[in-house]
Design a protein around this motif. Structure first.
Motif, PDB file in Angstrom:
ATOM      1  N   SER A 177       0.940  -1.069   0.185  1.00  0.00           N
ATOM      2  CA  SER A 177      -0.087   0.152   0.139  1.00  0.00           C
ATOM      3  C   SER A 177       0.895   1.374   0.023  1.00  0.00           C
ATOM      4  CB  SER A 177      -0.985   0.210   1.085  1.00  0.00           C
ATOM      5  OG  SER A 177      -0.324   0.216   2.430  1.00  0.00           O
ATOM      6  N   GLY A 178       0.188   2.257  -0.141  1.00  0.00           N
ATOM      7  CA  GLY A 178       1.137   3.777  -0.363  1.00  0.00           C
ATOM      8  C   GLY A 178       1.804   3.705   1.003  1.00  0.00           C
ATOM      9  N   GLU A 179       1.127   3.498   2.214  1.00  0.00           N
ATOM     10  CA  GLU A 179       1.612   3.746   3.597  1.00  0.00           C
ATOM     11  C   GLU A 179       2.946   2.817   3.592  1.00  0.00           C
ATOM     12  OE1 GLU A 179       1.975   4.745   7.506  1.00  0.00           O
ATOM     13  OE2 GLU A 179       0.803   5.638   5.834  1.00  0.00           O
TER      14      GLU A 179
ATOM     15  N   ALA B 119      -6.126  -1.117  -1.957  1.00  0.00           N
ATOM     16  CA  ALA B 119      -5.008  -0.233  -1.918  1.00  0.00           C
ATOM     17  C   ALA B 119      -3.578  -0.743  -2.364  1.00  0.00           C
ATOM     18  CB  ALA B 119      -4.865   0.393  -0.445  1.00  0.00           C
ATOM     19  N   GLU B 120      -3.326  -2.273  -2.215  1.00  0.00           N
ATOM     20  CA  GLU B 120      -2.328  -2.938  -2.364  1.00  0.00           C
ATOM     21  C   GLU B 120      -2.015  -3.425  -3.883  1.00  0.00           C
ATOM     22  OE1 GLU B 120      -0.766  -5.688   0.337  1.00  0.00           O
ATOM     23  OE2 GLU B 120      -2.051  -5.177   2.137  1.00  0.00           O
TER      24      GLU B 120
ATOM     25  N   THR C  57      -4.163   3.809  -4.830  1.00  0.00           N
ATOM     26  CA  THR C  57      -4.171   4.972  -3.911  1.00  0.00           C
ATOM     27  C   THR C  57      -4.539   4.402  -2.544  1.00  0.00           C
ATOM     28  OG1 THR C  57      -6.548   5.825  -4.390  1.00  0.00           O
ATOM     29  CG2 THR C  57      -4.672   6.803  -5.668  1.00  0.00           C
ATOM     30  N   ASP C  58      -4.355   4.948  -1.508  1.00  0.00           N
ATOM     31  CA  ASP C  58      -4.681   4.645  -0.170  1.00  0.00           C
ATOM     32  C   ASP C  58      -5.913   5.420   0.442  1.00  0.00           C
ATOM     33  OD1 ASP C  58      -4.899   3.586   2.108  1.00  0.00           O
ATOM     34  OD2 ASP C  58      -2.391   3.997   2.814  1.00  0.00           O
TER      35      ASP C  58
ATOM     36  N   ARG D  60      -0.324   9.903   0.528  1.00  0.00           N
ATOM     37  CA  ARG D  60      -0.937   8.441   0.349  1.00  0.00           C
ATOM     38  C   ARG D  60      -1.935   8.515  -0.536  1.00  0.00           C
ATOM     39  NH1 ARG D  60      -2.365   7.076   6.410  1.00  0.00           N
ATOM     40  NH2 ARG D  60      -3.044   5.255   5.284  1.00  0.00           N
TER      41      ARG D  60
ATOM     42  N   ASN E   4       0.660   4.628  -5.429  1.00  0.00           N
ATOM     43  CA  ASN E   4       1.689   3.990  -4.594  1.00  0.00           C
ATOM     44  C   ASN E   4       2.908   3.791  -5.352  1.00  0.00           C
ATOM     45  OD1 ASN E   4       0.870   1.927  -6.095  1.00  0.00           O
ATOM     46  ND2 ASN E   4       0.534   0.445  -4.643  1.00  0.00           N
TER      47      ASN E   4
END
Length: 335
Positions: free
Chosen positions: A144-146, A268-269, A274-275, A329, A333
């Motif tokens: 994910s973006g995080e 998100a992955e 995007t997250d 975020r 990503n």
């Protein structure tokens, strides 16, 4: 006949005419001081005039801060996250507790397995080294973006590097260190080394692949492959997805049983996703910035310019960087 002559009165001197008496008139008006109007609310007027200008100025500063965050601050965050992840992973390798699958075992004091827990996203799982492009980075679990703010991420529905099957790693091209920015410079035959809890593994680059191009042939039993994925295009302006395929040339390690597949991964992955989880903290930080802006505007009308900015600039700057960090975020990503 006697005639009596009466004496005539003595002639009195002539009177001067009396001064004319002015007619009665209205008494002259005594000048009165002008009525003082009720004091106008000067701070309120100035506040109303200053709010739009200050709001636009802060908006411009936030936009500039977002750009500075992506280009400069995110690189510093990446370096710090990598140092922390490397220290944690090295300690796990020394203890023999580095994850080798989708789950990790928790042991009792007697050495027995107490339970198995899913490896949390963001946990370090490998060290990736590509000498041809000068890359050495800690790989974390999750894409994910995080997660990709910390470094390249391992797609959780694929096997870990070094194991039989296809392992997928994703990484950013420009922001947060841009660890995969030079993947397009790799040539067939370049080596890729990966260290995991099962040892060191070597891959040889097979070739680069863009969307629409044929994928490599399916793997035979006991073979391994590594696919590196990032954005393609100009920095911060992704146009496509770039993949690098590499074949495992060292013995494939066994893979533990899988606990979940691609259907269990959140959207998100996925590549270039995007997250959406960033919306909540972004709104909260935005409200904090709005309240801070109103407070600074009010204090500026009360205190003056420089006194207010000495107090308010650090606060608004912290809010602005927090907003920029969460807004990043919401970008793809792989950016």
């Amino acid at each position: 006949m006697t005639v009596t002559i009466q004496p005539s009165p003595a002639a009195s001197p002539p009177r001067e005419p009396a001064a004319p008496v002015p007619p009665p008139s209205t008494p002259a008006a005594v000048p009165q001081p002008a009525a003082t109007p009720p004091p106008a609310s000067q701070p309120s007027i100035r506040l109303a005039l200053q709010v739009p200008g200050i709001a636009l100025s802060i908006l411009a500063v936030v936009a500039l801060g977002f750009v500075v965050h992506l280009i400069l601050v995110s690189q510093l965050q990446y370096q710090r996250n990598q140092q922390t992840a490397f220290a944690d992973f090295r300690a796990e390798l020394a203890r023999g507790t580095a994850p080798v699958g989708q789950t990790r075992a928790e042991f009792t004091d007697s050495g027995e397995v107490a339970k198995e827990t899913v490896v949390e996203p963001g946990s370090p799982v490998a060290v990736l080294q590509i000498r041809a492009i000068g890359l050495r980075a800690v790989v974390v679990e999750g894409t994910s973006g995080e997660n990709l703010r910390q470094g390249p991420g391992h797609r959780r529905d694929s096997v870990l590097p070094g194991q039989a099957g296809t392992s997928v790693l994703m990484g950013r091209r420009s922001s947060y260190g841009g660890p995969f920015r030079d993947l397009d410079l790799l040539l067939p035959g370049d080596q890729i080394k990966v260290v995991t809890g099962q040892g060191e593994h070597t891959y040889v680059v097979r070739g680069l692949r863009h969307p629409g191009e044929p994928a490599p042939a399916p793997l035979a039993a006991g073979q391994g492959r590594l696919t590196l994925t990032t954005a393609d295009g100009d920095p911060f302006i992704p146009r496509d997805i770039l993949r690098v395929d590499a074949d495992l040339v060292t013995p494939a390690q066994p893979a533990p049983p899988r606990k979940f597949g691609a259907a269990a991964l959140p959207p998100a992955e996925a590549a270039m996703a995007t997250d959406p989880a960033a919306w909540t903290p972004l709104m909260l930080w935005g409200q904090a910035l709005l309240l801070g802006t109103l407070a600074v505007t009010y204090l500026r009308a009360r205190w003056g310019g420089w006194q207010t900015w000495i107090v308010g600039a650090p606060v608004l700057g912290a809010f602005g960087f927090a907003i920029a960090d969460q807004a990043a975020r919401l970008l793809p990503n792989l950016l």
